[in-house]
Design a protein around this motif. Structure first.
Motif, PDB file in Angstrom:
ATOM      1  N   VAL A   1       9.136  22.593   4.280  1.00 46.93           N
ATOM      2  CA  VAL A   1       8.060  21.963   5.059  1.00 46.93           C
ATOM      3  C   VAL A   1       8.005  20.461   4.777  1.00 46.93           C
ATOM      4  O   VAL A   1       7.988  19.639   5.694  1.00 46.93           O
ATOM      5  CB  VAL A   1       6.705  22.621   4.749  1.00 46.93           C
ATOM      6  N   LEU A   2       8.007  20.088   3.500  1.00 49.29           N
ATOM      7  CA  LEU A   2       7.823  18.682   3.142  1.00 49.29           C
ATOM      8  C   LEU A   2       9.040  17.825   3.438  1.00 49.29           C
ATOM      9  O   LEU A   2       8.915  16.610   3.626  1.00 49.29           O
ATOM     10  CB  LEU A   2       7.456  18.565   1.662  1.00 49.29           C
ATOM     11  N   VAL A   3      10.217  18.427   3.481  1.00 49.30           N
ATOM     12  CA  VAL A   3      11.429  17.636   3.707  1.00 49.30           C
ATOM     13  C   VAL A   3      11.408  16.946   5.068  1.00 49.30           C
ATOM     14  O   VAL A   3      12.094  15.937   5.278  1.00 49.30           O
ATOM     15  CB  VAL A   3      12.689  18.522   3.565  1.00 49.30           C
ATOM     16  N   ARG A   4      10.617  17.455   6.010  1.00 47.16           N
ATOM     17  CA  ARG A   4      10.546  16.835   7.335  1.00 47.16           C
ATOM     18  C   ARG A   4       9.961  15.427   7.272  1.00 47.16           C
ATOM     19  O   ARG A   4      10.361  14.546   8.035  1.00 47.16           O
ATOM     20  CB  ARG A   4       9.693  17.710   8.262  1.00 47.16           C
ATOM     21  N   SER A   5       9.018  15.218   6.382  1.00 45.69           N
ATOM     22  CA  SER A   5       8.410  13.891   6.263  1.00 45.69           C
ATOM     23  C   SER A   5       8.787  13.189   4.957  1.00 45.69           C
ATOM     24  O   SER A   5       8.765  11.961   4.888  1.00 45.69           O
ATOM     25  CB  SER A   5       6.884  13.994   6.362  1.00 45.69           C
ATOM     26  N   CYS A   6       9.129  13.968   3.938  1.00 48.83           N
ATOM     27  CA  CYS A   6       9.461  13.406   2.618  1.00 48.83           C
ATOM     28  C   CYS A   6      10.789  13.991   2.133  1.00 48.83           C
ATOM     29  O   CYS A   6      10.808  14.902   1.287  1.00 48.83           O
ATOM     30  CB  CYS A   6       8.345  13.709   1.625  1.00 48.83           C
TER      31      CYS A   6
ATOM     32  N   ILE B   1       4.060   9.227  -1.169  1.00 50.77           N
ATOM     33  CA  ILE B   1       4.567  10.010  -2.299  1.00 50.77           C
ATOM     34  C   ILE B   1       3.711  11.260  -2.409  1.00 50.77           C
ATOM     35  O   ILE B   1       2.482  11.177  -2.391  1.00 50.77           O
ATOM     36  CB  ILE B   1       4.485   9.209  -3.612  1.00 50.77           C
ATOM     37  N   VAL B   2       4.352  12.423  -2.498  1.00 48.37           N
ATOM     38  CA  VAL B   2       3.653  13.690  -2.723  1.00 48.37           C
ATOM     39  C   VAL B   2       4.151  14.245  -4.051  1.00 48.37           C
ATOM     40  O   VAL B   2       5.370  14.358  -4.262  1.00 48.37           O
ATOM     41  CB  VAL B   2       3.919  14.697  -1.591  1.00 48.37           C
ATOM     42  N   LEU B   3       3.243  14.598  -4.939  1.00 52.54           N
ATOM     43  CA  LEU B   3       3.664  15.027  -6.262  1.00 52.54           C
ATOM     44  C   LEU B   3       2.710  16.065  -6.827  1.00 52.54           C
ATOM     45  O   LEU B   3       1.558  16.169  -6.406  1.00 52.54           O
ATOM     46  CB  LEU B   3       3.767  13.836  -7.213  1.00 52.54           C
ATOM     47  N   GLY B   4       3.225  16.855  -7.777  1.00 54.42           N
ATOM     48  CA  GLY B   4       2.387  17.853  -8.408  1.00 54.42           C
ATOM     49  C   GLY B   4       3.181  19.057  -8.857  1.00 54.42           C
ATOM     50  O   GLY B   4       4.417  19.050  -8.934  1.00 54.42           O
TER      51      GLY B   4
ATOM     52  N   HIS C   1       0.836  -1.191   0.000  1.00 48.64           N
ATOM     53  CA  HIS C   1       0.000   0.000   0.000  1.00 48.64           C
ATOM     54  C   HIS C   1       0.879   1.252   0.000  1.00 48.64           C
ATOM     55  O   HIS C   1       1.763   1.395   0.854  1.00 48.64           O
ATOM     56  CB  HIS C   1      -0.919   0.014   1.221  1.00 48.64           C
ATOM     57  N   VAL C   2       0.639   2.127  -0.958  1.00 48.46           N
ATOM     58  CA  VAL C   2       1.386   3.380  -1.079  1.00 48.46           C
ATOM     59  C   VAL C   2       0.403   4.539  -1.000  1.00 48.46           C
ATOM     60  O   VAL C   2      -0.617   4.544  -1.702  1.00 48.46           O
ATOM     61  CB  VAL C   2       2.175   3.434  -2.405  1.00 48.46           C
ATOM     62  N   SER C   3       0.696   5.499  -0.136  1.00 49.88           N
ATOM     63  CA  SER C   3      -0.143   6.693  -0.010  1.00 49.88           C
ATOM     64  C   SER C   3       0.356   7.755  -0.985  1.00 49.88           C
ATOM     65  O   SER C   3       1.553   8.051  -1.038  1.00 49.88           O
ATOM     66  CB  SER C   3      -0.095   7.242   1.416  1.00 49.88           C
ATOM     67  N   VAL C   4      -0.571   8.310  -1.738  1.00 53.13           N
ATOM     68  CA  VAL C   4      -0.233   9.308  -2.751  1.00 53.13           C
ATOM     69  C   VAL C   4      -1.013  10.583  -2.477  1.00 53.13           C
ATOM     70  O   VAL C   4      -2.226  10.536  -2.253  1.00 53.13           O
ATOM     71  CB  VAL C   4      -0.553   8.791  -4.174  1.00 53.13           C
ATOM     72  N   VAL C   5      -0.303  11.711  -2.493  1.00 51.62           N
ATOM     73  CA  VAL C   5      -0.933  13.024  -2.357  1.00 51.62           C
ATOM     74  C   VAL C   5      -0.559  13.831  -3.593  1.00 51.62           C
ATOM     75  O   VAL C   5       0.630  14.039  -3.871  1.00 51.62           O
ATOM     76  CB  VAL C   5      -0.475  13.759  -1.084  1.00 51.62           C
TER      77      VAL C   5
ATOM     78  N   TYR D   1       8.030  13.990  -4.305  1.00 52.84           N
ATOM     79  CA  TYR D   1       8.619  13.800  -2.979  1.00 52.84           C
ATOM     80  C   TYR D   1       8.301  12.392  -2.486  1.00 52.84           C
ATOM     81  O   TYR D   1       7.192  11.891  -2.707  1.00 52.84           O
ATOM     82  CB  TYR D   1       8.036  14.794  -1.972  1.00 52.84           C
ATOM     83  N   VAL D   2       9.259  11.789  -1.794  1.00 53.87           N
ATOM     84  CA  VAL D   2       9.074  10.443  -1.251  1.00 53.87           C
ATOM     85  C   VAL D   2       9.523  10.450   0.204  1.00 53.87           C
ATOM     86  O   VAL D   2      10.512  11.104   0.560  1.00 53.87           O
ATOM     87  CB  VAL D   2       9.888   9.408  -2.049  1.00 53.87           C
ATOM     88  N   ASP D   3       8.820   9.704   1.047  1.00 47.29           N
ATOM     89  CA  ASP D   3       9.189   9.687   2.465  1.00 47.29           C
ATOM     90  C   ASP D   3      10.505   8.936   2.686  1.00 47.29           C
ATOM     91  O   ASP D   3      11.077   8.345   1.757  1.00 47.29           O
ATOM     92  CB  ASP D   3       8.046   9.155   3.330  1.00 47.29           C
ATOM     93  N   ARG D   4      10.979   8.940   3.919  1.00 45.33           N
ATOM     94  CA  ARG D   4      12.324   8.425   4.219  1.00 45.33           C
ATOM     95  C   ARG D   4      12.448   6.917   4.049  1.00 45.33           C
ATOM     96  O   ARG D   4      13.570   6.382   4.033  1.00 45.33           O
ATOM     97  CB  ARG D   4      12.752   8.829   5.631  1.00 45.33           C
ATOM     98  N   ASP D   5      11.339   6.201   3.902  1.00 44.44           N
ATOM     99  CA  ASP D   5      11.406   4.762   3.642  1.00 44.44           C
ATOM    100  C   ASP D   5      11.561   4.447   2.156  1.00 44.44           C
ATOM    101  O   ASP D   5      11.739   3.282   1.787  1.00 44.44           O
ATOM    102  CB  ASP D   5      10.141   4.068   4.162  1.00 44.44           C
TER     103      ASP D   5
END
Length: 227
Positions: free
Chosen positions: A167-172, A150-153, A118-122, A194-198
């Motif tokens: 802001v996003l670098v803290r989680s991604c 993953i956050v993208l756009g 499962h991958v969460s996408v924003v 952007y992708v999280d640290r995993d």
């Protein structure tokens, strides 16, 4: 062999009365060329169109899709869409990230059942002012807390002051750094993944052919996650 998912984001600049170059068939050809598993498209515009691009995009990548129509008129709608080759887990959520009286903005959140799990996408398209983007980035950070995110756009983010990146670098912390705008001679990195640290980005690239259809270049990335 390590499972990889291919992700893509592209502002297709589909505002017909401002982009005489817009070619929906050309946009679809770029999508088929790179065959992403997940793609976020911004500036989808059906206002005054003879063919509804929201409908035309059905099935280009896969059977799974969610729309965020931020402007709705009698003459058509304007917004973004998230397309997926893989099914969504549960119902995707549309979050209003609009700032004061500026242009309406939305974020699409979805959990995708991929070969990596499962991958969460924003997916989103942020505003043009510094304070607007900063407020929207904080809202995105709240949406990007699940594992394997993953956050993208199109983040419209080119200043370091109150930047979305900070802001996003803290989680991604993993992100692309490709120049995408303007597409004819790109020097701004407005469009990112952007992708999280995993996770990790094995490879990221853009496509100069896409300049024929939009003032933005797409960003494509092959992504893996630990575990």
């Amino acid at each position: 062999m390590t499972d990889v998912i291919r992700v893509m984001t592209w502002n297709v600049h589909g505002t017909f009365n401002r982009n005489s170059r817009f070619d929906l068939d050309g946009v679809c050809s770029i999508l088929r060329k790179w065959s992403p598993d997940i793609v976020a498209l911004q500036e989808i515009d059906s206002r005054g169109a003879t063919e509804d691009p929201f409908q035309r995009l059905i099935g280009v990548i896969g059977a799974h899709r969610v729309e965020a129509r931020s402007i709705i008129t009698e003459d058509g709608d304007y917004g973004q869409v998230l397309l997926s080759r893989y099914p969504f887990i549960g119902a995707p959520v549309i979050t209003d990230v609009s700032y004061q009286e500026r242009e309406p903005r939305r974020a699409i959140s979805a959990t995708v059942d991929t070969p990596l799990g499962h991958v969460s996408v924003v997916a989103t398209h942020l505003g043009l002012s510094i304070h607007e983007r900063h407020a929207q980035a904080l809202a995105l950070a709240d949406l990007a807390k699940a594992p394997r995110t993953i956050v993208l756009g199109d983040f419209n983010d080119w200043f370091w002051v109150k930047s979305v990146r900070r802001v996003l670098v803290r989680s991604c912390p993993v992100r692309t750094r490709l120049r995408t705008f303007p597409s004819r001679l790109p020097f701004l990195r407005l469009d990112r993944i952007y992708v999280d640290r995993d996770g990790d980005i094995l490879k990221a690239w853009t496509d100069r052919e896409a300049r024929l259809y939009s003032d933005h270049l797409p960003v494509v990335a092959d992504i893996v996650f630990a575990g």
